[in-house]
Design a protein around this motif. Structure first.
Motif, PDB file in Angstrom:
ATOM      1  N   ALA A  38      31.628  48.471  32.735  1.00  0.00           N
ATOM      2  CA  ALA A  38      31.281  48.721  31.348  1.00  0.00           C
ATOM      3  C   ALA A  38      32.459  48.504  30.418  1.00  0.00           C
ATOM      4  N   GLN A  39      33.683  48.483  30.970  1.00  0.00           N
ATOM      5  CA  GLN A  39      34.868  48.306  30.163  1.00  0.00           C
ATOM      6  C   GLN A  39      35.265  46.842  30.125  1.00  0.00           C
ATOM      7  N   SER A  40      36.213  46.506  29.265  1.00  0.00           N
ATOM      8  CA  SER A  40      36.722  45.143  29.168  1.00  0.00           C
ATOM      9  C   SER A  40      38.183  45.152  29.564  1.00  0.00           C
ATOM     10  N   PRO A  41      38.487  44.993  30.848  1.00  0.00           N
ATOM     11  CA  PRO A  41      39.852  45.099  31.322  1.00  0.00           C
ATOM     12  C   PRO A  41      40.714  43.942  30.857  1.00  0.00           C
ATOM     13  N   GLN A  42      42.019  44.197  30.764  1.00  0.00           N
ATOM     14  CA  GLN A  42      42.962  43.147  30.419  1.00  0.00           C
ATOM     15  C   GLN A  42      43.136  42.222  31.612  1.00  0.00           C
ATOM     16  N   PRO A  43      43.168  40.900  31.381  1.00  0.00           N
ATOM     17  CA  PRO A  43      43.370  39.981  32.497  1.00  0.00           C
ATOM     18  C   PRO A  43      44.709  40.219  33.174  1.00  0.00           C
ATOM     19  N   ARG A  44      44.721  40.043  34.486  1.00  0.00           N
ATOM     20  CA  ARG A  44      45.987  40.146  35.201  1.00  0.00           C
ATOM     21  C   ARG A  44      46.757  38.841  35.049  1.00  0.00           C
ATOM     22  N   ASP A  45      48.063  38.972  35.121  1.00  0.00           N
ATOM     23  CA  ASP A  45      48.922  37.808  34.967  1.00  0.00           C
ATOM     24  C   ASP A  45      49.375  37.362  36.352  1.00  0.00           C
ATOM     25  N   TYR A  46      48.800  36.257  36.852  1.00  0.00           N
ATOM     26  CA  TYR A  46      49.176  35.730  38.166  1.00  0.00           C
ATOM     27  C   TYR A  46      50.298  34.727  37.951  1.00  0.00           C
ATOM     28  N   ARG A  47      51.524  35.164  38.121  1.00  0.00           N
ATOM     29  CA  ARG A  47      52.664  34.311  37.815  1.00  0.00           C
ATOM     30  C   ARG A  47      52.980  33.378  38.982  1.00  0.00           C
ATOM     31  N   GLY A  48      53.584  32.265  38.609  1.00  0.00           N
ATOM     32  CA  GLY A  48      54.020  31.328  39.635  1.00  0.00           C
ATOM     33  C   GLY A  48      53.002  30.226  39.854  1.00  0.00           C
ATOM     34  N   ALA A  49      53.457  28.993  39.873  1.00  0.00           N
ATOM     35  CA  ALA A  49      52.555  27.869  40.086  1.00  0.00           C
ATOM     36  C   ALA A  49      52.253  27.728  41.567  1.00  0.00           C
ATOM     37  N   PRO A  50      51.072  27.222  41.920  1.00  0.00           N
ATOM     38  CA  PRO A  50      50.745  27.025  43.324  1.00  0.00           C
ATOM     39  C   PRO A  50      51.706  26.031  43.963  1.00  0.00           C
ATOM     40  N   ASN A  51      51.994  26.242  45.229  1.00  0.00           N
ATOM     41  CA  ASN A  51      52.799  25.285  45.981  1.00  0.00           C
ATOM     42  C   ASN A  51      52.141  25.070  47.329  1.00  0.00           C
ATOM     43  N   ARG A  52      52.771  24.325  48.202  1.00  0.00           N
ATOM     44  CA  ARG A  52      52.144  24.038  49.490  1.00  0.00           C
ATOM     45  C   ARG A  52      51.905  25.297  50.299  1.00  0.00           C
ATOM     46  N   GLY A  53      52.836  26.227  50.224  1.00  0.00           N
ATOM     47  CA  GLY A  53      52.648  27.483  50.944  1.00  0.00           C
ATOM     48  C   GLY A  53      51.458  28.247  50.420  1.00  0.00           C
ATOM     49  N   ALA A  54      51.284  28.262  49.101  1.00  0.00           N
ATOM     50  CA  ALA A  54      50.138  28.954  48.512  1.00  0.00           C
ATOM     51  C   ALA A  54      48.846  28.284  48.923  1.00  0.00           C
ATOM     52  N   ALA A  55      48.838  26.952  48.945  1.00  0.00           N
ATOM     53  CA  ALA A  55      47.624  26.248  49.340  1.00  0.00           C
ATOM     54  C   ALA A  55      47.230  26.600  50.764  1.00  0.00           C
ATOM     55  N   ALA A  56      48.241  26.685  51.653  1.00  0.00           N
ATOM     56  CA  ALA A  56      47.947  27.042  53.043  1.00  0.00           C
ATOM     57  C   ALA A  56      47.412  28.454  53.128  1.00  0.00           C
ATOM     58  N   ALA A  57      47.987  29.372  52.343  1.00  0.00           N
ATOM     59  CA  ALA A  57      47.508  30.754  52.348  1.00  0.00           C
ATOM     60  C   ALA A  57      46.085  30.824  51.828  1.00  0.00           C
ATOM     61  N   ASN A  58      45.781  30.058  50.744  1.00  0.00           N
ATOM     62  CA  ASN A  58      44.429  30.056  50.212  1.00  0.00           C
ATOM     63  C   ASN A  58      43.429  29.556  51.238  1.00  0.00           C
ATOM     64  N   GLU A  59      43.806  28.508  51.971  1.00  0.00           N
ATOM     65  CA  GLU A  59      42.924  27.954  52.992  1.00  0.00           C
ATOM     66  C   GLU A  59      42.596  29.004  54.046  1.00  0.00           C
ATOM     67  N   ARG A  60      43.555  29.879  54.331  1.00  0.00           N
ATOM     68  CA  ARG A  60      43.338  30.900  55.362  1.00  0.00           C
ATOM     69  C   ARG A  60      42.538  32.085  54.844  1.00  0.00           C
ATOM     70  N   GLU A  61      42.731  32.471  53.578  1.00  0.00           N
ATOM     71  CA  GLU A  61      42.266  33.777  53.157  1.00  0.00           C
ATOM     72  C   GLU A  61      41.325  33.803  51.961  1.00  0.00           C
ATOM     73  N   ILE A  62      41.362  32.806  51.086  1.00  0.00           N
ATOM     74  CA  ILE A  62      40.620  32.873  49.835  1.00  0.00           C
ATOM     75  C   ILE A  62      39.298  32.106  49.921  1.00  0.00           C
ATOM     76  N   VAL A  63      38.211  32.780  49.550  1.00  0.00           N
ATOM     77  CA  VAL A  63      36.910  32.153  49.385  1.00  0.00           C
ATOM     78  C   VAL A  63      36.605  32.152  47.891  1.00  0.00           C
ATOM     79  N   TYR A  64      35.978  31.103  47.372  1.00  0.00           N
ATOM     80  CA  TYR A  64      35.699  31.043  45.943  1.00  0.00           C
ATOM     81  C   TYR A  64      34.363  30.345  45.708  1.00  0.00           C
ATOM     82  N   GLY A  65      33.821  30.548  44.509  1.00  0.00           N
ATOM     83  CA  GLY A  65      32.541  29.945  44.155  1.00  0.00           C
ATOM     84  C   GLY A  65      31.409  30.953  44.254  1.00  0.00           C
ATOM     85  N   VAL A  66      30.440  30.841  43.347  1.00  0.00           N
ATOM     86  CA  VAL A  66      29.368  31.839  43.252  1.00  0.00           C
ATOM     87  C   VAL A  66      28.550  31.934  44.537  1.00  0.00           C
ATOM     88  N   GLU A  67      28.007  30.816  45.016  1.00  0.00           N
ATOM     89  CA  GLU A  67      27.129  30.886  46.183  1.00  0.00           C
ATOM     90  C   GLU A  67      27.857  31.328  47.449  1.00  0.00           C
TER      91      GLU A  67
END
Length: 300
Positions: A38-67
């Motif tokens: 019901a509230q309108s929270p302030q967006p979090r600030d995700y600092r730092g640009a993606p790099n190869r290490g981040a991409a590998a971590a995303n592949e392991r752990e992050i799921v995205y997309g509505v369906e």
């Protein structure tokens, strides 16, 4: 055809803190966002640009997309450690937010840039992403004690999307258990989960170290082991499907290893009628498993 699936299958997830958080997760110094839709929270600030290490971590752990997220939340809400929702979309994703909280996960809010860093700049996150918990594999011994037939051993499939497609085919053919080699083989990652289209939730999945020893364990448990390989001496159409079977598939490029060939009772070929000499590993597994199911169904 008889439905062999266990509708009460509840996979286990590691609820301990992750050993190495992905690069794009919020900084510990960032103030906690409100979790009240019901509230309108302030967006979090995700600092730092993606790099190869981040991409590998995303592949392991992050799921995205509505369906994919809705499918994951509906099937296994406890699998999500953190659900990230675009600020302003709280009402749109209210059901998913409630289920994740009920399953023990937490909900955080982010702006567009933050979600892009989580999912990747080229990913279509659609306003939602999730950090998965680590999947807890079943002990091999407990699976063998249940005597699933057939059982599938995957040795060397490195592409998680191929593994997901293989799990989808296996579950569709009535398989209830899969064993994944620990080395040179993909595990239950977000990419595998997404590609399986929900099939993973209905499977009991174990990991094994020594594949040759695992083949011996299958034999000791009463299984006849059949490795799928082009040019094998036994056609899939001649394989004795009255036996309790363990089907073994190898890597996308090299196929089954020599040590597997030596240990298997049968090397099984899928006859090809065209000019292409072999099939994708997930397709080959589907052909073999559905042929086994077809012949067993006829024999009843």
């Amino acid at each position: 055809m008889k439905d062999f699936r266990d509708k009460n299958r509840n996979p286990r997830f590691n609820r301990s803190p992750p050993k190495s958080p992905p690069h794009a997760r919020p900084s510990p110094s960032t103030p906690a966002a409100s979790t009240n839709p019901a509230q309108s929270p302030q967006p979090r600030d995700y600092r730092g640009a993606p790099n190869r290490g981040a991409a590998a971590a995303n592949e392991r752990e992050i799921v995205y997309g509505v369906e994919p997220i809705r499918e994951l939340v509906a099937a296994a809400p406890a699998s999500i450690r953190v659900l990230y929702v675009k600020s302003g979309d709280e009402r749109r994703f209210a059901p998913e937010i409630d289920l994740v909280r009920t399953g023990g996960g937490r909900v955080e809010f982010a702006d567009e840039a933050g979600l892009e860093r989580l999912a990747g700049l080229t990913a279509r996150h659609q306003g939602i992403a999730a950090l998965m918990r680590e999947y807890e594999y079943a002990p091999l011994e407990s699976i063998l004690a249940e005597k699933p037939d057939p059982i599938v051993l995957v040795d060397g499939v490195t592409d998680p999307r191929n593994l997901g497609a293989l799990m989808r085919s296996a579950e569709g053919a009535g398989v209830s258990a899969i064993v994944l080699a620990r080395d040179r083989t993909a595990g239950i990652t977000p990419a595998a989960v997404k590609s399986s289209s929900g099939a993973w939730i209905h499977l009991k999945i174990a990991r094994c170290g020594n594949v040759a020893r695992t083949i011996e364990q299958f034999k000791e448990a009463g299984y006849w082991t059949a490795a799928l390989a082009p040019g094998g001496a036994t056609s899939i159409y001649d394989l004795d499907t009255t036996r309790k079977l363990a089907i073994i598939v190898g890597s996308e490029g090299r196929g089954v290893r020599e040590i597997v060939r030596k240990g298997a009772d049968f090397i099984v070929d899928i006859p090809m009628r065209g000019k292409v000499g072999s099939l994708n590993v997930s397709v080959a597994a589907a052909v073999a498993l559905f042929e086994i199911t077809r012949r067993r169904t006829i024999a009843k």
